[in-house]
Scaffold this motif. Structure first.
Motif: not given
Length: 392
Positions: A2, A4, A45, A64, A98, A100
């Protein structure tokens, strides 16, 4: 994995975010493309700081949602400071939700610095991508605040940075020797631009018959230094002046000062301001051009350069520009060896006299793809995460 991303703004022409579909900047375009292409391999994201946004999917980007974030209630704060505090709080919540593996912050500003500090405080891996570095030794009108932000951000202890050019990395380390060289990595920009040869009436409109055409692409402003082109052009011999026309493409941010200087020099039939152009219109201009001239005082690896090379067109630029080290191919670039008007004029003469192989330049341009750029970012993220885990 992930990832961000955090950015103040982006450019998006899909129409899904009207706030960011009007004014196209190279930085806004490349940031959005990085998020999209990384999102084709990882979970991507994007946190936008300029204004509150609804949660949505934008291609392979998960935007987001911040539209439900309550404003900070403090009557002693300015509207701007309230917004910065509100969005910092929203960023903290996004981190918590999230979770991340790494955060990639793009572009300067107070909010970017605050988001980096949040990541540091929470022990979350992060990296800051610098798209335009002015530096401590430049005095460019309108960039005083930018330089102050650079001073504040680059003094963050143990800052992790991605620079978009080798020259940019060198300038950052020279200005801030406390930053370890291993903490500044270089990832060259890429583009998903597709060159198309388009028909138009531009040759007739600007009387380009049997002329060589140079484009100068980008907003008309002091940093881009278009004024020096006019001063250099007047030094060319009459024969060369008669062979070349230069078209300036971009929004005018200096209130006609360039056009006035061109008129003062009596060059208005040779140096022509074409105005702000759409992506499609730019393809018409690339289709009739023979090269690009980049007189900028400070510049990342600009999207205009990458687009120009995709058309097989050579580039005139100063040899000390931040991206010069990454484009050192005499079959693609014609360097002005010093920053004098005569140095730039000499480079124009050299460009005119050389035979350029368009097929070679097109092949050269293929390295600068979004796929390669995204892969470089993903490899960087993986190495950063693994390195931090090994040190724990």
């Amino acid at each position: 994995m992930k990832v961000l991303f955090m950015a103040w703004e982006i450019y998006d022409d899909s129409g899904m975010i009207p706030e960011f579909s009007k004014y196209c900047t190279g930085g806004g375009l490349v940031i959005k493309n990085i998020c999209e292409y990384v999102g084709r391999v990882c979970e991507s994201y994007l946190f936008i700081g300029k204004c509150k946004m609804p949660e949505m999917d934008l291609g392979n980007i998960h935007l987001v949602g911040t539209d439900r974030e309550e404003e900070v209630q403090d009557t002693g704060l300015s509207v701007q400071e309230k917004h910065l505090q509100t969005m910092t709080a929203a960023f903290e919540k996004a981190l918590k939700k999230i979770r991340p593996d790494i955060v990639n912050i793009h572009g300067l500003g107070v909010l970017a610095k605050q988001c980096i500090e949040v990541c540091i405080a929470k022990g979350i891996p992060y990296v800051y991508t610098e798209h335009l570095y002015i530096g401590m030794n430049q005095k460019i009108p309108g960039y005083e605040k930018h330089i102050e932000w650079e001073k504040q951000l680059f003094r963050i202890p143990d800052l992790r940075v991605i620079a978009v050019g080798s020259g940019m990395k060198r300038k950052i380390i020279q200005d801030f020797p406390e930053i370890s060289e291993k903490n500044v990595s270089v990832i060259l920009n890429g583009t998903n631009f597709i060159a198309q040869k388009l028909q138009s009436d531009l040759s007739k409109k600007f009387d380009l018959h049997e002329k060589k055409v140079l484009l100068c692409v980008g907003s008309i402003l002091d940093r881009k230094n278009q004024m020096q082109i006019a001063n250099a052009f007047r030094l060319l011999s009459r024969d060369i002046q008669e062979k070349i026309k230069i078209l300036f493409c971009g929004a005018d941010a200096i209130e006609g000062a360039l056009q006035n200087r061109i008129s003062e020099l009596g060059l208005q039939d040779k140096l022509i301001y074409a105005g702000s152009l759409s992506n499609r219109e730019m393809k018409e201009y690339y289709s009739i051009a023979d090269g690009l001239i980049v007189p900028s005082i400070a510049e990342g690896l600009s999207i205009a350069m990458l687009e120009t090379m995709a058309y097989g067109l050579p580039i005139i630029m100063f040899s000390d520009l931040e991206c010069a080290d990454d484009l050192k191919d005499e079959k693609v670039i014609c360097f002005a060896e010093d920053r004098s008007d005569q140095g730039l004029a000499d480079a124009i003469v050299e460009w005119d006299q050389r035979n350029w192989d368009r097929d070679y330049i097109i092949q050269y341009s293929k390295y600068f793809s979004m796929e390669r750029m995204a892969a470089d970012y993903i490899n960087f993220y993986k190495q950063s995460i693994n390195s931090l885990e090994e040190n724990e």
